[in-house]
Design an enzyme around this catalytic site. Structure first.
Site, PDB file in Angstrom:
ATOM      1  N   ASP A  98       0.863  -1.169   0.000  1.00 54.48           N
ATOM      2  CA  ASP A  98       0.000   0.000   0.000  1.00 54.48           C
ATOM      3  C   ASP A  98       0.904   1.225   0.000  1.00 54.48           C
ATOM      4  OD1 ASP A  98      -2.238   1.713   0.396  1.00 54.48           O
ATOM      5  OD2 ASP A  98      -3.256   0.080   1.442  1.00 54.48           O
ATOM      6  N   ASP A 200      -2.872   4.714  -2.409  1.00 55.61           N
ATOM      7  CA  ASP A 200      -3.892   5.371  -1.614  1.00 55.61           C
ATOM      8  C   ASP A 200      -4.239   6.756  -2.179  1.00 55.61           C
ATOM      9  OD1 ASP A 200      -5.301   5.024   1.042  1.00 55.61           O
ATOM     10  OD2 ASP A 200      -4.355   6.972   1.401  1.00 55.61           O
ATOM     11  N   GLU A 255      -6.110   3.962  -6.020  1.00 55.43           N
ATOM     12  CA  GLU A 255      -7.386   4.244  -5.371  1.00 55.43           C
ATOM     13  C   GLU A 255      -7.747   5.659  -5.774  1.00 55.43           C
ATOM     14  OE1 GLU A 255      -9.563   4.529  -1.047  1.00 55.43           O
ATOM     15  OE2 GLU A 255      -7.668   5.517  -1.454  1.00 55.43           O
ATOM     16  N   HIS A 329     -11.300  -2.388   3.317  1.00 52.13           N
ATOM     17  CA  HIS A 329     -11.288  -2.014   4.730  1.00 52.13           C
ATOM     18  C   HIS A 329     -12.031  -0.717   5.020  1.00 52.13           C
ATOM     19  CE1 HIS A 329      -8.261   0.302   2.746  1.00 52.13           C
ATOM     20  NE2 HIS A 329      -8.122   1.062   3.811  1.00 52.13           N
ATOM     21  N   ASP A 330     -12.510  -0.042   3.986  1.00 53.48           N
ATOM     22  CA  ASP A 330     -13.251   1.216   4.171  1.00 53.48           C
ATOM     23  C   ASP A 330     -14.754   1.042   3.991  1.00 53.48           C
ATOM     24  OD1 ASP A 330     -10.873   2.652   4.484  1.00 53.48           O
ATOM     25  OD2 ASP A 330     -10.717   3.088   2.334  1.00 53.48           O
TER      26      ASP A 330
HETATM   27  O1  TEU Z   1      -9.288   5.991   1.611  1.00 53.27           O
HETATM   28  C1  TEU Z   1      -9.697   7.166   1.018  1.00 53.27           C
HETATM   29  C2  TEU Z   1     -11.082   7.197   0.544  1.00 53.27           C
HETATM   30  O2  TEU Z   1     -11.376   7.850  -0.419  1.00 53.27           O
HETATM   31  C3  TEU Z   1     -12.064   6.427   1.246  1.00 53.27           C
HETATM   32  O3  TEU Z   1     -12.426   5.219   0.865  1.00 53.27           O
HETATM   33  C4  TEU Z   1     -12.458   6.934   2.565  1.00 53.27           C
HETATM   34  O4  TEU Z   1     -11.657   6.435   3.574  1.00 53.27           O
HETATM   35  C5  TEU Z   1     -13.835   6.500   2.881  1.00 53.27           C
HETATM   36  O5  TEU Z   1     -14.636   6.858   1.835  1.00 53.27           O
HETATM   37  C6  TEU Z   1     -14.283   7.191   4.092  1.00 53.27           C
HETATM   38  O6  TEU Z   1     -15.642   7.044   4.176  1.00 53.27           O
HETATM   39  C7  TEU Z   1      -7.946   5.760   1.824  1.00 53.27           C
HETATM   40  C8  TEU Z   1      -7.774   4.548   2.704  1.00 53.27           C
HETATM   41  O7  TEU Z   1      -8.294   3.433   2.054  1.00 53.27           O
HETATM   42  C9  TEU Z   1      -8.409   4.814   4.026  1.00 53.27           C
HETATM   43  O8  TEU Z   1      -8.398   3.696   4.867  1.00 53.27           O
HETATM   44  C10 TEU Z   1      -7.670   5.970   4.657  1.00 53.27           C
HETATM   45  O9  TEU Z   1      -8.312   6.330   5.842  1.00 53.27           O
HETATM   46  C11 TEU Z   1      -7.589   7.174   3.747  1.00 53.27           C
HETATM   47  O10 TEU Z   1      -7.278   6.849   2.400  1.00 53.27           O
HETATM   48  C12 TEU Z   1      -6.507   8.102   4.212  1.00 53.27           C
HETATM   49  O11 TEU Z   1      -5.260   7.527   3.969  1.00 53.27           O
END
Ligand code: TEU
Ligand code: CA
Length: 570
Positions: A98, A200, A255, A329-330
């Site tokens: 990641d 990310d 992402e 995980h989100d």
């Molecule tokens: O996620 C960013 C993002 O756009 C999301 O999926 C967001 O966390 C979610 O919509 C909130 O509701 C990434 C990571 O996957 C996430 O775990 C982190 O918290 C975030 O970036 C910051 O690094």
């Protein structure tokens, strides 16, 4: 279409904190992962995407990195990492790291320097602005975790930008030194032998010049997506490709919050100048609210889901490449969100969702526990939540009177990220076999019924079904490369599509409801009597009807069909 190994792969996401604890401190770790590689081999996946394992103060569970070239103390050591990587490679499993470089932790040495003075060599590594003349914040952008995206720092009497928590200051990608340091770090990992990167929020790295005010949402701030697809993002990714990614045969997925179909064609174009594929979010917003975003109890309309996924399937065909996912995980658990986690339907609907996704064109991602049909945890008390996003929004929305505490708790139960972060359910022993200690977050109470040990030995389990889906993809080119076409777009209960490669055809039929639904005639007419049932989640099919959450995939060759009135389906 160009053939590529990463198009033919299935990726499995590990959230290390919740996967397997090897030393009883209640926190998953690298040795825990190494010990479970045979489980993943059995499942048949090709690549692991490892959520961050770097040194971090854990304000956002490792997505706030204080040293990119060191391992988080709780997860083990660099030797543990090297052993995990070597063992995975021996088993033919690749490892995708990641890469979190839109921001660092505020405890990263670059930021510690940056905040010291306006003339520090690292000052320009981050985005600093003074207050507006009237004393207000530099602009109206909001943090993804509630509140403003600006934090005041008294040493230099200025604000720094943080699109996520205030412990995650945004890097200034317009500074060439930042880019070079990131590329050097990537090359260091590539030299170690890692096989690629999940990037990310990579769509956010290039900020609009002048950082202008934007339209605001329900809490008075503009969403963090205002920074998506900025003016230099493609230039920076092309530079990354040349200076780092091209040094190895990598798999990359960006992402891309706020990505549109047109933008995705640039990020993931098959001329391979930037990334292999992106994670888009449109189907994750299918049950969102226009103003309140994810914090709502709305249910999706299947017709919208079909429309969105079909746009992406057709839009990228022959031009770029899709990634396929229901979970990470989100996100809440897909069986709870798009299927039905009532014990009567949990397994059937989990298999149906898997069929619907894995038969599409793109690289499928399986999130840990999805292959077991793990469900939302539905914690009802704030004290059981660990996620900074859920906790901060709960306070903000209830204290400002936007939502009642009761309604906000319902939203957390349905949408909170902790639903996906409860420990992996390995067996029916204490704490689901995840730890011998006290887990950092509560285990889902359904683990005595829903766990890997039980499912591995059951040929009808969700796990065994995933195994079969993954094997089918490895054995059938049409599943990887076939063209996609949606049928019966207006049907409110059924998701039906075909895949086409030469004269080969697949017909994918999925019932998203608990009702028995008849298959439209336009569909049955196309399935020849000698079509082979490739996979299905019922042992007995009914002619011309799909049972509750039933999924079937027929394989056949195109031939001139005599129009039969009642072609045999089963
Ligand atoms: O996620 C960013 C993002 O756009 C999301 O999926 C967001 O966390 C979610 O919509 C909130 O509701 C990434 C990571 O996957 C996430 O775990 C982190 O918290 C975030 O970036 C910051 O690094
Ligand atoms: Ca541990």
């Amino acid at each position: 279409m160009e053939k590529r190994w990463w198009k033919e792969s299935v990726v499995y996401q590990i959230y290390p904190r919740s996967f397997c604890d090897s030393n009883g401190d209640g926190i998953g770790d690298l040795n825990g992962i190494t010990g479970k590689l045979d489980y993943l081999k059995e499942l048949g996946i090709d690549v692991i995407w490892l959520s961050p394992v770097y040194k971090s103060p854990n304000d956002d569970n490792g997505y706030d990195i204080s040293d990119y070239q060191a391992i988080m103390d709780e997860f083990g050591t660099m030797e543990d990492f090297d052993r995990m990587l070597a063992t995975a490679h021996e088993k033919g499993i690749k490892i995708m790291m990641d890469l979190v470089v839109n921001h660092t932790s505020d405890e990263h040495k670059w930021f510690i320097e940056s905040r010291k003075s306006t003339d520090n060599p690292y000052r320009d590594y981050y985005i600093w602005r003074p207050a507006k003349e009237d004393g207000s914040l530099p602009n109206n952008w909001g943090s993804c975790f509630s509140g403003p995206a600006w934090e005041y720092d008294k040493t230099t009497d200025m604000y720094f930008l943080h699109l996520f928590s205030k412990k995650q200051p945004d890097l200034n990608w317009d500074n060439p030194a930042v880019r070079q340091d990131v590329f050097d770090m990537m090359n260091w990992w590539l030299k170690k032998g890692v096989d690629g990167f999940r990037m990310d929020v990579i769509s956010l790295i290039s900020k609009e010049p002048g950082l202008p005010d934007k339209e605001t949402g329900i809490n008075g701030y503009a969403t963090f997506n205002v920074s998506a697809n900025g003016p230099h993002v493609h230039e920076y990714l092309q530079e990354m490709r040349q200076k780092a990614l091209n040094n190895a045969d990598t798999i990359t997925v960006g992402e891309c919050s706020g990505v549109t179909l047109e933008e995705a064609k640039k990020y993931a174009r098959s001329d391979e100048k930037e990334l292999n594929m992106v994670f888009q979010f449109e189907h994750m917003d299918v049950d969102s609210d226009e103003k309140a975003g994810k914090w709502t109890t709305r249910k999706m309309d299947l017709r919208n889901l079909k429309k969105i996924l079909t746009r992406w399937q057709k839009g990228l065909q022959d031009i770029a490449w899709n990634s396929l996912y229901w979970e990470n995980h989100d996100q809440p658990r897909s069986v709870s969100r798009f299927g039905n986690d009532n014990p009567a339907y949990r397994e059937t609907s989990a298999k149906m969702l898997a069929t619907c996704l894995h038969m599409m064109q793109g690289t499928p991602y399986v999130y840990q526990g999805e292959e077991l049909g793990m469900t939302n945890a539905y914690f009802t008390e704030l004290k059981d939540y660990r996620d900074i996003e859920s906790i901060q929004y709960f306070h903000e929305y209830t204290e400002a009177g936007i939502y009642t505490p009761e309604y906000m708790m319902k939203c957390l139960m349905l949408r909170g990220r902790d639903n996906a972060r409860t420990p992996m359910q390995w067996d029916d022993s204490a704490n689901a076999g995840f730890t011998t200690g006290t887990p950092w977050i509560k285990v889902n109470s359904n683990y005595p019924k829903v766990n890997a040990k039980q499912e591995i030995s059951d040929p009808d389990s969700v796990f065994s079904y995933y195994k079969k889906l993954i094997r089918l993809r490895h054995e059938n080119e049409i599943i990887v490369y076939g063209d996609y076409k949606l049928l019966a777009p207006e049907d409110e209960a059924l998701f039906i599509y075909t895949r086409m490669l030469g004269t080969q055809r697949l017909m994918v039929l999925c019932n998203f409801t608990e009702k028995e639904v008849s298959i439209p005639a336009e569909v049955t007419e196309q399935i020849p009597a000698d079509a082979k049932l490739l996979i299905g989640n019922y042992s007995k099919q009914k002619e011309e009807m799909l049972q509750a959450y039933e999924a079937r995939v027929y394989a056949y060759h195109l031939k001139i069909l005599e129009k039969k009135k009642h072609p045999r389906l089963v």
